[in-house]
Design an enzyme around this catalytic site. Sequence first.
Site, PDB file in Angstrom:
ATOM      1  N   CYS B 154      53.731 -35.415  11.796  1.00 53.40           N
ATOM      2  CA  CYS B 154      53.649 -36.636  10.979  1.00 53.40           C
ATOM      3  C   CYS B 154      53.283 -36.365   9.517  1.00 53.40           C
ATOM      4  O   CYS B 154      53.288 -37.287   8.706  1.00 53.40           O
ATOM      5  CB  CYS B 154      52.644 -37.590  11.596  1.00 53.40           C
ATOM      6  SG  CYS B 154      52.925 -37.795  13.352  1.00 53.40           S
ATOM      7  N   HIS B 294      46.771 -42.788   5.988  1.00 58.01           N
ATOM      8  CA  HIS B 294      47.675 -42.432   7.090  1.00 58.01           C
ATOM      9  C   HIS B 294      47.747 -43.653   8.019  1.00 58.01           C
ATOM     10  O   HIS B 294      48.819 -44.030   8.447  1.00 58.01           O
ATOM     11  CB  HIS B 294      47.146 -41.194   7.814  1.00 58.01           C
ATOM     12  CG  HIS B 294      48.072 -40.665   8.846  1.00 58.01           C
ATOM     13  ND1 HIS B 294      49.394 -40.381   8.586  1.00 58.01           N
ATOM     14  CD2 HIS B 294      47.884 -40.373  10.173  1.00 58.01           C
ATOM     15  CE1 HIS B 294      49.979 -39.946   9.690  1.00 58.01           C
ATOM     16  NE2 HIS B 294      49.091 -39.932  10.669  1.00 58.01           N
ATOM     17  N   GLU B 305      39.747 -41.517   9.994  1.00 61.63           N
ATOM     18  CA  GLU B 305      40.134 -41.581   8.574  1.00 61.63           C
ATOM     19  C   GLU B 305      39.112 -42.388   7.769  1.00 61.63           C
ATOM     20  O   GLU B 305      38.758 -42.023   6.644  1.00 61.63           O
ATOM     21  CB  GLU B 305      41.542 -42.191   8.438  1.00 61.63           C
ATOM     22  CG  GLU B 305      42.091 -42.038   7.021  1.00 61.63           C
ATOM     23  CD  GLU B 305      43.570 -42.406   6.908  1.00 61.63           C
ATOM     24  OE1 GLU B 305      44.139 -42.968   7.882  1.00 61.63           O
ATOM     25  OE2 GLU B 305      44.157 -42.150   5.833  1.00 61.63           O
ATOM     26  N   LYS B 326      52.034 -48.462   6.895  1.00 62.90           N
ATOM     27  CA  LYS B 326      52.575 -48.370   8.261  1.00 62.90           C
ATOM     28  C   LYS B 326      52.443 -49.707   8.982  1.00 62.90           C
ATOM     29  O   LYS B 326      53.112 -49.941   9.986  1.00 62.90           O
ATOM     30  CB  LYS B 326      51.847 -47.280   9.060  1.00 62.90           C
ATOM     31  CG  LYS B 326      52.258 -45.858   8.672  1.00 62.90           C
ATOM     32  CD  LYS B 326      51.705 -44.839   9.649  1.00 62.90           C
ATOM     33  CE  LYS B 326      52.042 -43.418   9.248  1.00 62.90           C
ATOM     34  NZ  LYS B 326      51.250 -42.902   8.135  1.00 62.90           N
ATOM     35  N   HIS B 331      55.505 -46.134  12.099  1.00 65.91           N
ATOM     36  CA  HIS B 331      55.234 -44.720  11.857  1.00 65.91           C
ATOM     37  C   HIS B 331      56.527 -43.918  12.021  1.00 65.91           C
ATOM     38  O   HIS B 331      56.988 -43.685  13.137  1.00 65.91           O
ATOM     39  CB  HIS B 331      54.158 -44.226  12.830  1.00 65.91           C
ATOM     40  CG  HIS B 331      53.637 -42.857  12.507  1.00 65.91           C
ATOM     41  ND1 HIS B 331      54.147 -42.078  11.494  1.00 65.91           N
ATOM     42  CD2 HIS B 331      52.634 -42.132  13.073  1.00 65.91           C
ATOM     43  CE1 HIS B 331      53.489 -40.937  11.457  1.00 65.91           C
ATOM     44  NE2 HIS B 331      52.572 -40.940  12.400  1.00 65.91           N
ATOM     45  N   PHE B 390      50.167 -34.215  14.142  1.00 61.38           N
ATOM     46  CA  PHE B 390      49.750 -33.548  15.373  1.00 61.38           C
ATOM     47  C   PHE B 390      49.534 -32.064  15.062  1.00 61.38           C
ATOM     48  O   PHE B 390      50.199 -31.491  14.214  1.00 61.38           O
ATOM     49  CB  PHE B 390      50.813 -33.707  16.456  1.00 61.38           C
ATOM     50  CG  PHE B 390      50.789 -35.043  17.156  1.00 61.38           C
ATOM     51  CD1 PHE B 390      49.765 -35.958  16.947  1.00 61.38           C
ATOM     52  CD2 PHE B 390      51.803 -35.386  18.042  1.00 61.38           C
ATOM     53  CE1 PHE B 390      49.740 -37.180  17.605  1.00 61.38           C
ATOM     54  CE2 PHE B 390      51.788 -36.614  18.709  1.00 61.38           C
ATOM     55  CZ  PHE B 390      50.764 -37.510  18.482  1.00 61.38           C
TER      56      PHE B 390
END
Lengths: 87, 404
Positions: B154, B294, B305, B326, B331, B390
């Site tokens: 990502c 994110h 986060e 997002k 995403h 990831f």
Amino acid sequence: MDKKEIERKVREILADRLDTTIDKVLPSSRLIDDLGMDSMKAIEVMFELKDILLIDVADNDFMKVKTVADVVKLIEFYIGEHNNDQC
Amino acid sequence: MGVVSPNGIGIYNFWQANKEGKSGIDKITRFDASIFSSQIAGEVKNFNPLDFITNDIVKRTDRFVHFGLVCAKEAVLDSKIDISKENNRRMGVIVGSGLGGGMFHEEQILAGYEKGVHRLNPLSVAKISPNAVSAYIAMYYNLQGINFVISTACSSGANAIGQAFRAIQDNKADMVIAGGVEAPLTQFNFGAYAAMKVLSKRNDTPKEASSPFDKRRDGFVMSEGGAMLILEELEHAKQRNANIYAELIGYACNCGANHMVMPKEDGSDAAATMEETLEDAGLKVNQVNYINAHGTSTLHNDKAETLAIKQLFGDYAYKVPVSSTKSMVGHAIGAAGAIEAVACALAIKNSFIPPTINYGYQDPELDLDYVANHGREQKLTNVLSNSFGFGSNNVCLAFGRYDG
């Protein structure tokens, strides 16, 4: 499949894989000089022939063809062989 | 810049959608998703690649390459650069993609099982390879400089932009087309993420499902698309009177070395990424006036986060607006960081912070200013964009206002 049908199908496949229109794929058209065939596109054409006409053209045979008419003749030969196999 | 997003194709439509808080999420139509617990996604609708690129390219490439070429075309057109007048050996392409040509890969695996592996399409390798996208963009414009694809899940798109930034700083290129693309909406790919239980199950209210930082968040909503930016050495851009959206001023990438799919709970690794980015940009924390998070809408990311921002920014964390686009886009995996970079550049250019939509219920532990539901007019000088992938891969980009 008769000769006319084979010719139409071959021209269709060549037009699609060589990024041109069917009216530009004439029996006398030269595959490399007139239609821009290269080794990768030859592999694509052979794959399509295999997939659509259910025939397995040998690499050596396909390497000998120079014009669209040659391809049609080759396919006729292979289809004939295939039919004989079934007899 | 160029963008293809579920909530808008093209930078104008994309920005309008972001300003208005328009969601691109809906029920999945591309395949039968009824067997999955999650049945929603951000599909790019009304996208016909033949409207933008020729049939010979379309039939030899996967959807992720279509996105890449369409975005690159818009970006080149928007930049008004005349590539024929440039030194093409100093012009490159760096793209992020987490999954490459997954759609065609899936088709070929099925064909291989049904018809036999001897009937595999001879173009399979060329269509599936992740670097097909950077190669096709290079071939399209005859760009002979640096060229590669980055795959860090990502954070791929953000890493691609960061590496393009470094290539220009290191004087290896004058201009790089950089961005990210992803076409992950296939039954296998989607099913694999669904099996991991990371996707939102709010199938009855798709447009509300991506709700970053909200107490009701229950997973991310997968989407597809892409974005490309023309990154150019500043003097080179000035010489040709380029329309400069923003200046890329900082980049950092690190790894939490923690877990394949979980972020570090305390957010310490993400805090370090942001800190390194600020150092790279020569900024202090109180000089940042917007963070594009994110913000995936998963329980773990949004908490970690938030903790990371608090850890690094201290009391100032409560003063800096943080939003997740997002919430509108979903995403888009390897494309996400690039789509968000475009959003940041447009936010700076237009002095407007896009909102986090679908924010209704505060999670007691998540108490920052998330720019809830409505965007905000505000002059922006320095902006951060987070992308976490990831494998604990963390990336942060810093953009600055360019006033000439």
